[in-house]
Structures are given as structure tokens and as C-alpha cells.
Design a protein around this motif. Structure first.
Motif, mmCIF file in Angstrom:
data_model
loop_
_atom_site.group_PDB
_atom_site.id
_atom_site.type_symbol
_atom_site.label_atom_id
_atom_site.label_comp_id
_atom_site.label_asym_id
_atom_site.label_seq_id
_atom_site.Cartn_x
_atom_site.Cartn_y
_atom_site.Cartn_z
ATOM 1 N N TYR A 147 0.807 -1.214 0.000
ATOM 2 C CA TYR A 147 0.000 0.000 0.000
ATOM 3 C C TYR A 147 0.848 1.276 0.000
ATOM 4 N N ASN A 185 -2.549 -0.966 -6.929
ATOM 5 C CA ASN A 185 -2.217 0.165 -6.061
ATOM 6 C C ASN A 185 -1.048 0.991 -6.578
ATOM 7 N N LEU A 215 -7.504 2.589 -2.862
ATOM 8 C CA LEU A 215 -6.494 1.575 -2.585
ATOM 9 C C LEU A 215 -7.211 0.229 -2.493
ATOM 10 N N HIS A 216 -6.710 -0.758 -3.210
ATOM 11 C CA HIS A 216 -7.248 -2.109 -3.054
ATOM 12 C C HIS A 216 -6.674 -2.688 -1.760
#
Length: 280
Positions: A147, A185, A215-216
Motif C-alpha cells: 500500500y 495500487n 487503494l485495493h
């Protein structure tokens, strides 16, 4: 340590909601995977449950607290408890994550990211070497969901993992959902990621669902999406050896029958993979 032999098998994570089926020995799986830390005890109900399940299936021990990215090195007491569990259960393999989780004074219980630099690589490889020597087993290490990135990065994640595997001889647990999440991301090319990995060292694949958004997030609380299934099909077709596939579900857990049906999709795609390779 001897390498982990390849095997085309299909398993599920053993979650409390499904204990009755696992204890009865009638789940449609070839193996089960459990979180190592939940069973690093000398006795009690948890250990009794695991030992009963072990009578029905092989068990993979998947850890979340080894912390191979820790600058302070590995925790001796943790390694002792993990070795005791492995000697008792005789697992298919031990696995953990490419991450760090703790300092000398605090365990975050989160899989925290690492900068991909030569200095970090040296540290991670030294910790993996120590763990494998202490445990007397070749381990598998999983690519993380990502992330954020570090400005000091000098390597791609896949180049880092490839060099880590070359230097330590460890195997790889390839989390296909994590590749997809991280690629979304950061704008990475998932195919390039796979091209950069030593697929011959992959012994297990994880499949899971995630929560899409700006964001996944790797939440493991829903079914595997079509894009991840497509990536799985591509990976299985390209791996030179057989790999084990495990379906993860940690939230909004459905009946075991639903997960068995989802695992059937992985079986069907894997069985079709040799035909894809032959046609390539």
C-alpha cells in the motif's frame, strides 16, 4: 535443508466456523493450512483440535510473526516455540511473509512493508538463513500486499524476491491476490511481476478476495474476483512444476460448502494448465 517437493494439491484455511467438518474428516480438501501462532502452545483444546485434524490431512503451518525484515534479528523464543510445533505436527511446510512485524519492545501484529534495497536484502537473507537453520526446514515466503512505497527503493519487489530466493534457497508462496492488489495500487504490470519471479521455486499459491477502492485492500472477506482467477490461470500454466493451491477466507466466512465449490474452480483451472503449456 532438502527442497520442498512439488505437488498439485488443493486446500483451505482451517477456520473455527468450520471445525466440525474438519474434525469429522469429510471436507473436500487435500490439505489444510493453519496460522502457526494460534497453535504455538504445549497443550489444551487448540492443540488437541489440530492433532485430530492432522489425522485426516497434511497440515501447512503459515506464520505471521517471524518478522524476517526485523532489524533486530529473529526472536529466539519464537523460533523455539515454532520448532516445537513443527516437530509435533510434521507439517507439509512452514511459511511466513516478506515483512517485519516487531521491534525489540513491541509486536505490531501487522505485516509491515520493507524498503527494497541491498541493505534490506542482506538483512532479510541473514534472517531467513538463521530461521531455516534453526528449524532445520526449507521455508516458503509470501509476497506481501503493498500500500506504500519507499523513496529509497533501488529494486522492484519481484527482483528483491527473486534474489532472496536465490541466496537463501527458500521456496516461494505466491499470493496471486496480493500481486493483483499491489499492481493495482502502484500501477505495476502484474505480468511483468510474474516474469521476474523464479517460478520454479513456487511451491504454494494463495487465492483470496479483496476490497477494491482508491487503494485495493487485501481483506480476505469475499470471493476471488475474475481478474485474480485470470492471473491464477496464467501463473499455473507457467509454473514448471506442480504447485499447491490454498483458498483464504478470514472475514464474512460462508458455509464450508461455498468455499469447497470455489476451490473446485481452482482445481479445474489447474487441470487445464498442462494443456495451456503444451499449446504455448
Amino acid at each position: 535443508m532438502p527442497p520442498i517437493p512439488p505437488a498439485r494439491t488443493f486446500g483451505l484455511g482451517m477456520r473455527r466456523e468450520h471445525y466440525p467438518r474438519f474434525l469429522a474428516g469429510d471436507a473436500r480438501v487435500d490439505f489444510v493450512e493453519v496460522i502457526s501462532e494460534n497453535f504455538m502452545v504445549d497443550g489444551g483444546r487448540a492443540m488437541a483440535t489440530l492433532e485430530r485434524v492432522r489425522q485426516h490431512w497434511p497440515v501447512a503451518l503459515h506464520g505471521v510473526s517471524l518478522s524476517v525484515g526485523s532489524a533486530h534479528g529473529l526472536d529466539d523464543a519464537y523460533l523455539t516455540r515454532l520448532r516445537r510445533l513443527a516437530d509435533r505436527i510434521e507439517p507439509l511446510w512452514l511459511s511466513d511473509h516478506l515483512c517485519w512485524t516487531r521491534t525489540q519492545a513491541h509486536n505490531s501484529h501487522d505485516l509491515l512493508p520493507l524498503p527494497y534495497t541491498r541493505r534490506t536484502l542482506d538483512l532479510v537473507c541473514a534472517n531467513i538463513d538463521r530461521a531455516q537453520t534453526r528449524l532445520e526446514r526449507t521455508m516458503l515466503f509470501e509476497n506481501p500486499s503493498s500500500y506504500c512505497r519507499f523513496p529509497d527503493d533501488t529494486m522492484t519487489e519481484w527482483a528483491f524476491i527473486a534474489e532472496m530466493a536465490r541466496r537463501t534457497g527458500c521456496g516461494l508462496l505466491l499470493d496471486v491476490n496480493n500481486v493483483y492488489v499491489s499492481a493495482c495500487n502502484h500501477g505495476w504490470d502484474a505480468a511483468a511481476y510474474m516474469d521476474g519471479l523464479p517460478l520454479a521455486q513456487v511451491r504454494q499459491v494463495h487465492l483470496a478476495g479483496h476490497t477494491p477502492g482508491e487503494l485495493h485492500i487485501d481483506t480476505h472477506d469475499r470471493a476471488v474476483c475474475d481478474a485474480v482467477w485470470a492471473l491464477y490461470r496464467s501463473v499455473i500454466a507457467r509454473c514448471p512444476g506442480a504447485v499447491a493451491t490454498m483458498l483464504e477466507r478470514d472475514g464474512d466466512i460462508p458455509p464450508l460448502e461455498d468455499l469447497e465449490h470455489e476451490l473446485d474452480r481452482a482445481r479445474a483451472l489447474a487441470l487445464d494448465a498442462p494443456q495451456q503449456q503444451a499449446a504455448a
